[in-house]
Write a protein that holds these residues in place. Sequence first.
Motif, PDB file in Angstrom:
ATOM      1  N   GLY A  94       0.794  -1.228   0.000  1.00  0.00           N
ATOM      2  CA  GLY A  94       0.000   0.000   0.000  1.00  0.00           C
ATOM      3  C   GLY A  94       0.822   1.271   0.000  1.00  0.00           C
ATOM      4  O   GLY A  94       0.437   2.257   0.636  1.00  0.00           O
ATOM      5  N   ALA A  95       1.942   1.288  -0.725  1.00  0.00           N
ATOM      6  CA  ALA A  95       2.823   2.461  -0.755  1.00  0.00           C
ATOM      7  C   ALA A  95       2.764   3.142  -2.119  1.00  0.00           C
ATOM      8  O   ALA A  95       2.463   2.501  -3.135  1.00  0.00           O
ATOM      9  CB  ALA A  95       4.258   2.050  -0.443  1.00  0.00           C
ATOM     10  N   HIS A  96       3.066   4.447  -2.149  1.00  0.00           N
ATOM     11  CA  HIS A  96       3.130   5.178  -3.408  1.00  0.00           C
ATOM     12  C   HIS A  96       4.363   4.793  -4.221  1.00  0.00           C
ATOM     13  O   HIS A  96       4.337   4.784  -5.452  1.00  0.00           O
ATOM     14  CB  HIS A  96       3.145   6.693  -3.156  1.00  0.00           C
ATOM     15  CG  HIS A  96       1.821   7.250  -2.753  1.00  0.00           C
ATOM     16  ND1 HIS A  96       0.650   6.959  -3.415  1.00  0.00           N
ATOM     17  CD2 HIS A  96       1.482   8.110  -1.746  1.00  0.00           C
ATOM     18  CE1 HIS A  96      -0.357   7.614  -2.846  1.00  0.00           C
ATOM     19  NE2 HIS A  96       0.123   8.310  -1.816  1.00  0.00           N
ATOM     20  N   ASP A  97       5.469   4.501  -3.535  1.00  0.00           N
ATOM     21  CA  ASP A  97       6.725   4.186  -4.224  1.00  0.00           C
ATOM     22  C   ASP A  97       7.632   3.496  -3.222  1.00  0.00           C
ATOM     23  O   ASP A  97       7.212   3.158  -2.098  1.00  0.00           O
ATOM     24  CB  ASP A  97       7.381   5.470  -4.764  1.00  0.00           C
ATOM     25  CG  ASP A  97       8.297   5.215  -5.963  1.00  0.00           C
ATOM     26  OD1 ASP A  97       8.875   4.115  -6.038  1.00  0.00           O
ATOM     27  OD2 ASP A  97       8.439   6.107  -6.815  1.00  0.00           O
ATOM     28  N   VAL A  98       8.878   3.274  -3.596  1.00  0.00           N
ATOM     29  CA  VAL A  98       9.870   2.690  -2.693  1.00  0.00           C
ATOM     30  C   VAL A  98      10.464   3.783  -1.817  1.00  0.00           C
ATOM     31  O   VAL A  98      10.247   4.980  -2.043  1.00  0.00           O
ATOM     32  CB  VAL A  98      10.978   1.978  -3.489  1.00  0.00           C
ATOM     33  CG1 VAL A  98      10.410   0.785  -4.249  1.00  0.00           C
ATOM     34  CG2 VAL A  98      11.678   2.939  -4.446  1.00  0.00           C
ATOM     35  N   ALA A  99      11.248   3.368  -0.832  1.00  0.00           N
ATOM     36  CA  ALA A  99      11.807   4.340   0.120  1.00  0.00           C
ATOM     37  C   ALA A  99      12.820   5.259  -0.540  1.00  0.00           C
ATOM     38  O   ALA A  99      12.854   6.463  -0.258  1.00  0.00           O
ATOM     39  CB  ALA A  99      12.438   3.599   1.302  1.00  0.00           C
TER      40      ALA A  99
END
Length: 531
Positions: A94-99
């Motif tokens: 559920g993330a927009h992108d990677v860290a």
Amino acid sequence: MSAQPTGFKSWLFTTDHKKIGIMYLVTSLVFFVVGLLLAIVMRTEQLDITKKVIIDADLYNTAFTIHGAAMVLFWMIPVLTGFFANYMIPLMIGAHDVAFPRLNALSYWLYVGAGLIAVMALILPGRLDTGWTGYPPYSLVGPSNTAFYVFAVHLLGASSIASAVNFITTIITLRAPGMTWGRLNLTVWGLFGGFIIQLVGVPVLAAAVTLLLFDKYLGTSFYNAFKGGSPVLYEHLFWFYAHPAVYVVALPVFGIVSDIISTFARKRIYGYTSMAIAIMIITVVGFETWVHHLYVAGTLNWTRVVFMWGTIAIGVPTGIKTFNWLATLHKGSIELSTPMLYALGFISLFTIGGATGIANGLLGLDIQFHDTQWVVAHFHYVLAISMSMLCMGGIYYWFPKFTGKMFNDRLAKIAFWITLVGAMIAFLPQHQLGIDGIPRRYWKLPVKYASEMRIAVIFSYITIVGFLMTLYNFVHSAIKGEKAPANPWNSKSLEWQIPSPPPFYNFEKIPTITEGPYEYGKPADGTVKTH
């Protein structure tokens, strides 16, 4: 959110995890084809074991070196920790992108650089023929251009460490509200374990090959026995990473199998907690198995016994996963879709390879089988073919997600059966050759084994035809396939709850998770709630 950028530059300079994932997929498939073509050349050479067919012994050494490196270092590990990790982890948590998006892009281009060096090793003077292990003393005193090997490993290692830092951080810190550790896809668990192994093991491999470079070109004596060094030291450092590297491939594959089986059995994965724990146990115990590669290298007896038990012990969590997959299938509403066929085919091949692996780990048998054709057969059953097949199954499973198209299902199933039939028999004769003590890596074998090798060659051809049909299906379907629905498999997993392909920003709003990805049989009241 801004619209997704387009055009060539948007791919060349992208930091979008989805585009980087697709670039990993395309690049790794290119190396997979290279590995298959070299396999065809080597197998053709073995059709007649009395004379040269295509290549001489020196070129054969180069062929199996590049074949092994292409398949392990440039295909299996990158397609899993590159494509599947990049494309799926942010969507699944559920993330927009990677860290670290820029570090993510850097890891891909380092991988490409390593690939270019490997290609240069084929065309520039100083043929690379050490095998993918690069063992001294041959890599020190032979004509092989060891520098190409070392620099390629360095770049791949830097790429792996960058990816490991990025995705471990992503999984720990960027999970959506409600996405607890107990609600992660097992694919994410598998990749998490694989990246821990990369982070711990790759620096040791980098140190090993750096000392090899110093010995070859600067005159040091870390591994040079004539100057007081120890070639066995290199073996210890190399296998400390290179055997756990098997689990860098296996752990994500175990997760993908679990996701596919749960989806097409319409059941919650049996023993989810034990599956996740088993993955982490393998992550740790995998570092206690490397010495079984050195049973015949002057290793102390008590050390051999300790590592024999470590090797056998790691079969326990692996057996747990196989049992849990079968228990998930029990009384499930099973749909024999293409991805499901690949998952079941993987279990069959992996079980054969796993059984021979237990035998391989036993001290008395391994001393007999060491460096024989048995090892070639075991390795291809348990890793090379079975896990390459499952990677194809995983690509089919998520094909509608990353392309927005459906694949040709009829062609996919025909290719599957061709590949499976070939794979079941292609390396079977080499178990007997290993029992008879026939060494691996030989250009030609004794004439009495001509019939066994012809069987192996013919069924290897069949396997390769199946793989090439699959690759054709991917390319053709990505261009001309029918438009796919957003969730063609009716999966409960989070990545299928958004459009296919996903929008640039993945989720318009970060979702709040209320259920795990395997909650089948419950009312469809929404596994995802958004603010």
